[in-house]
Design an enzyme around this catalytic site. Structure first.
Site, short mmCIF file in Angstrom:
data_model
loop_
_atom_site.label_atom_id
_atom_site.label_comp_id
_atom_site.label_asym_id
_atom_site.label_seq_id
_atom_site.Cartn_x
_atom_site.Cartn_y
_atom_site.Cartn_z
N GLY A 148 0.83 -1.19 0.00
CA GLY A 148 0.00 0.00 0.00
C GLY A 148 0.86 1.23 0.00
O GLY A 148 2.04 1.19 -0.37
N GLY A 149 0.27 2.36 0.45
CA GLY A 149 0.98 3.63 0.38
C GLY A 149 2.24 3.68 1.21
O GLY A 149 3.16 4.43 0.90
N MET A 150 2.33 2.90 2.29
CA MET A 150 3.49 2.98 3.18
C MET A 150 4.54 1.91 2.91
O MET A 150 5.59 1.92 3.53
CB MET A 150 3.04 2.88 4.63
CG MET A 150 2.48 4.18 5.19
SD MET A 150 3.71 5.50 5.22
CE MET A 150 4.88 4.81 6.37
N GLY A 151 4.30 0.98 2.02
CA GLY A 151 5.32 -0.03 1.74
C GLY A 151 4.75 -1.38 1.37
O GLY A 151 3.57 -1.50 1.06
N VAL A 174 4.70 -5.64 2.44
CA VAL A 174 4.91 -6.64 3.49
C VAL A 174 5.23 -7.98 2.83
O VAL A 174 4.52 -8.43 1.91
CB VAL A 174 3.67 -6.77 4.39
CG1 VAL A 174 3.90 -7.83 5.48
CG2 VAL A 174 3.33 -5.44 5.04
N LYS A 206 8.47 -5.86 6.73
CA LYS A 206 7.89 -4.70 6.04
C LYS A 206 9.00 -3.79 5.52
O LYS A 206 9.88 -3.38 6.25
CB LYS A 206 6.99 -3.91 7.00
CG LYS A 206 6.36 -2.68 6.35
CD LYS A 206 5.37 -2.01 7.28
CE LYS A 206 4.75 -0.80 6.59
NZ LYS A 206 3.75 -0.15 7.46
N ASP A 214 -4.69 5.37 12.77
CA ASP A 214 -5.14 4.82 11.49
C ASP A 214 -5.91 3.51 11.71
O ASP A 214 -5.64 2.50 11.07
CB ASP A 214 -3.94 4.58 10.56
CG ASP A 214 -4.37 4.44 9.10
OD1 ASP A 214 -5.48 4.90 8.75
OD2 ASP A 214 -3.61 3.86 8.31
#
Length: 478
Positions: A16-19, A21, A36, A134
């Site tokens: 997703g937007g943050m990386g 997994v 991650k 979040d």
């Protein structure tokens, strides 16, 4: 690929937007773990990349200091290629987002159980001075061993730390964002409770209450709008209402919410029904009444599971969850829908009618965006009422989308008056369900009279639109 000479990447679990997994193997301790990695967007400035790396490291710091079974366990943080990588426990199961996508909305009892477990993790985090920021279905993992685990503290704020957010940047998912953060005001543990309330609403309704066409309009709805009254929440409705109060100080305290969720989770599921009207029949079975007099509505039936597949309203796949998907589950929907109050307003000669519903599959369709069209059969009827099934007017709405999409819709009359007061959800656009269809049949209640109007579908999400109306006429003879 081997990370830090120890963790061998095996397969991608989600991104997703943050990386991204990965499922990986720890070659020192000989166990499977989740790793991650960060993925810096193309064109990002070096200072922003450093900020992103700091945020990722902070996720590990925040999660590692929370000793609770409902929070993902962090094993290690390593550097590789000048980037931080977080090593976490590998949770086998699926996210709450996956569960909603595969099986549709949950019962109030099931949603309360998940919510109670998430709240345990949040209270432990708050006790450690950590705000999650979040909370959403994609960040709630449902392990095969029964654990409910809160993950992805990548944008969490640790008490006493320096904020790393750029001016004007929206951190978190807009539809789960509390109004105080949308307004740029200080946030606290009560802000996570708001997000929990939105998540509970999405779990029982199949769609989040504030989602709009754009991030800006979604934030405006969060700040100024009131959520639509839930139709399926049952005993959860007052809990959700207490969490979704605009002022943080007015939200129900966490201890009271925890007790209420436990009570609901251990009690029976209450039947949930569509809103009723005092002027229109709400019966789900066609019966006969004299002209101008609505038929008496029988007692509501217990809720039946739903056939249509509903998706969690977050558009991004889970980036933080370290989860191996489990098998999806499916449900079957109730066969009938009650007619709304607008039905009586459209009648001539005192005619009222009931609306019955039937779902069906469809063929793939191409196109750009969500499309809806309505077709009708037996659109002119004259004879004794109720009309026989084979002769009653029937209408089929066909929905198509070029990609997986959760739609929210309801049946309305040709002039837009509401016929079915309950917003319904359906997942379309994927390989299993490229096209969705919903069929309704009309059955007159009155002995005499004529009803001439039309049937159409109002689409609420992802865009607001009204389908073509299909005219029909029902004449009940004595």
């Amino acid at each position: 690929m081997l990370i830090a000479n120890r963790y061998r990447l095996l397969s991608r679990l989600g991104e997703g937007g943050m990386g991204t997994v990965w499922r990986a193997h720890d070659e020192t301790l000989h166990r499977e773990v989740a790793v991650k990695e960060v993925r810096a967007p193309a064109g990002l400035r070096s200072g922003d990349i450093a900020r992103m790396y700091s945020r990722l490291e902070r996720e590990a710091w925040a999660a590692a200091r929370i000793p609770d079974r409902n929070v993902v366990t962090v094993h290690d943080v390593v550097m590789e290629d000048d980037r931080p990588w977080i090593v976490m426990e590998l949770i086998r199961g699926q996210s709450l987002a996956d569960l909603l996508r595969a099986g549709g909305p949950l019962t109030p009892r099931h949603a309360a159980h998940i919510g109670a477990e998430v709240l345990c993790g949040l209270r432990a985090a708050h006790a450690a001075g950590v705000e999650h920021r979040d909370v959403k279905p994609a960040n709630v993992l449902l392990a095969e061993d029964g654990r409910v685990v809160l993950s992805d503290f990548g944008i969490a704020v640790v008490e006493g730390s320096t904020a790393l957010t750029m001016t004007g940047e929206v951190v978190g998912s807009p539809e789960y964002l509390p109004p105080e953060r949308a307004l740029g005001r200080p946030s606290g543990p009560e802000s996570d409770l708001w997000s929990l309330g939105v998540m509970l609403y999405a779990a029982v309704e199949g769609i989040s209450p504030f989602r709009q066409d754009t991030a800006l309009s979604t934030l405006r709805a969060v700040v100024d709008g009131e959520p639509p009254a839930p139709n399926r929440a049952g005993p959860l409705a007052p809990v959700i209402a207490g969490l979704l109060r605009k002022e943080p100080a007015e939200r129900t305290p966490a201890a009271e919410v925890a007790e209420a969720l436990r009570n609901i989770a251990h009690g029976p599921d209450a039947a949930t029904t569509a809103p009723t009207s005092t002027t229109a029949p709400t019966s789900t079975t066609a019966t006969t009444a004299t002209a101008g007099t609505p038929a008496a509505a029988p007692a509501p039936r217990p809720e039946e599971p739903a056939t249509t597949t509903a998706t969690e309203p977050s558009p991004e796949p889970p980036a933080g969850p370290a989860v191996v998907p489990g098998p999806p589950r499916r449900r079957r929907t109730a066969a009938f829908v009650a007619a709304g109050a607008a039905a009586c307003l459209l009648t001539a000669g005192g005619l009222a009618y009931a609306l019955t519903r039937d779902d069906g599959g469809g063929d793939p369709a191409a196109g750009s965006g969500v499309r809806v069209s309505v077709t009708g059969t037996n659109t002119t009827y004259s004879g004794s009422c109720p009309a026989p099934d084979g002769r009653a007017p029937a209408f089929t709405a066909t929905f198509t989308a070029p990609e997986p999409t959760l739609i929210s819709y309801r049946w309305v009359s040709g002039d837009g008056s509401v016929v079915d007061p309950q917003w319904r959800t359906m997942s379309i656009g994927d390989k299993a369900n490229p096209t969705g269809r919903d069929t309704v049949r009309l059955a007159a209640y009155a002995k005499t009279g004529t009803l001439t109007t039309g049937m159409a579908v109002e689409l609420q999400s992802p865009t607001r639109t009204l389908s073509n109306p299909v005219p029909f006429s029902i004449t009940c003879t004595s």
